[in-house]
Design an enzyme around this catalytic site. Structure first.
Site, PDB file in Angstrom:
ATOM      1  N   ASP A  92      -9.800   3.754   6.542  1.00 36.92           N
ATOM      2  CA  ASP A  92      -8.653   3.746   7.451  1.00 36.92           C
ATOM      3  C   ASP A  92      -9.069   4.348   8.790  1.00 36.92           C
ATOM      4  O   ASP A  92      -9.257   5.566   8.908  1.00 36.92           O
ATOM      5  CB  ASP A  92      -7.522   4.558   6.812  1.00 36.92           C
TER       6      ASP A  92
ATOM      7  N   GLU B  48      -7.808   4.851  12.356  1.00 31.86           N
ATOM      8  CA  GLU B  48      -6.660   4.822  13.265  1.00 31.86           C
ATOM      9  C   GLU B  48      -6.388   6.235  13.777  1.00 31.86           C
ATOM     10  O   GLU B  48      -6.969   7.210  13.297  1.00 31.86           O
ATOM     11  CB  GLU B  48      -5.423   4.274  12.547  1.00 31.86           C
TER      12      GLU B  48
ATOM     13  N   ASP C 175       0.861  -1.179   0.000  1.00 33.76           N
ATOM     14  CA  ASP C 175       0.000   0.000   0.000  1.00 33.76           C
ATOM     15  C   ASP C 175       0.895   1.226   0.000  1.00 33.76           C
ATOM     16  O   ASP C 175       1.967   1.230   0.605  1.00 33.76           O
ATOM     17  CB  ASP C 175      -0.986  -0.005   1.170  1.00 33.76           C
TER      18      ASP C 175
END
Length: 212
Positions: free
Chosen positions: A112, A114, A24
């Protein structure tokens, strides 16, 4: 007995052979870089398409093109949303429509989740996540979630709604396997593992990922 042992060994080997490695990235790329990665044995790529500042990643569509043109078979994108910017659905729709404008051909959209320090209260975070999901579903996107227990739980508390989607989790143990995984918040089995964040070759910095 020896036959059974050989059979077990065969299936274990078959599983290793069928597993694929990928990367990624969150930076600009070139076709040459992805051609190099393809030659090195990487068969999938996950490209950042939305930045945590609350804006599309202008490199996203071009990196999708570059990966495809280099022969990378599986290309997904990931969205790093901006919780404090609000309007999760709007952010998701903006990203998808931006990619559509370039006719970028990708598979999954990974959310995502986080960085607890950048989020809000857990109740607000759940509402924002559900807004992101609603926006992506409205655009017909295939959704996945990138997170880990150490990130998800401080952000979302005991919320299990994310587990309806495939899980891409991070654990930098250098081990391309799910042997380290422990279920959390409704996820009993992961789909992808990010196992190393120090990839640096072919003119790119990247994370290393594994899919069985």
């Amino acid at each position: 007995m020896r036959f059974i042992a050989l059979l077990i060994s065969f299936f274990a080997l078959l599983k290793v052979i069928s597993a694929i490695s990928g990367v990624d990235i969150s930076s600009a790329s070139t076709i040459e870089s992805f051609t190099c990665l393809k030659s090195a044995g990487y068969d999938f790529a996950i490209i950042r398409a939305y930045e945590s500042l609350g804006q599309v990643d202008p490199n996203g569509p071009h990196s999708v093109y570059n990966a495809r043109d280099a022969g990378i078979e599986y290309v997904d994108v990931y969205m790093f949303p901006c919780p404090t910017c609000g309007n999760g659905a709007g952010q998701a729709e903006t990203m998808v429509n931006y990619l559509k404008g370039y006719n970028a051909n990708y598979g999954m959209v990974w959310l995502d989740i986080e960085g607890p320090q950048y989020w809000m209260s857990q109740s607000e975070n759940v509402a924002f996540f559900e807004s992101l999901v609603a926006g992506l579903k409205a655009e017909g996107a295939h959704i996945g979630v990138y997170t880990s227990a150490s990130q998800w739980e401080p952000i979302m508390g005991g919320y299990t709604g994310g587990s309806e989607f495939p899980l891409w989790y991070a654990h930098y143990d250098g081990n391309p396997s799910f042997s380290d995984f422990s279920p959390f918040n409704g996820w009993s089995t992961p789909s992808v593992k990010q196992y190393d964040d120090t990839g640096d070759s072919c003119g790119l910095g990247f994370d290393l990922n594994w899919y069985p």
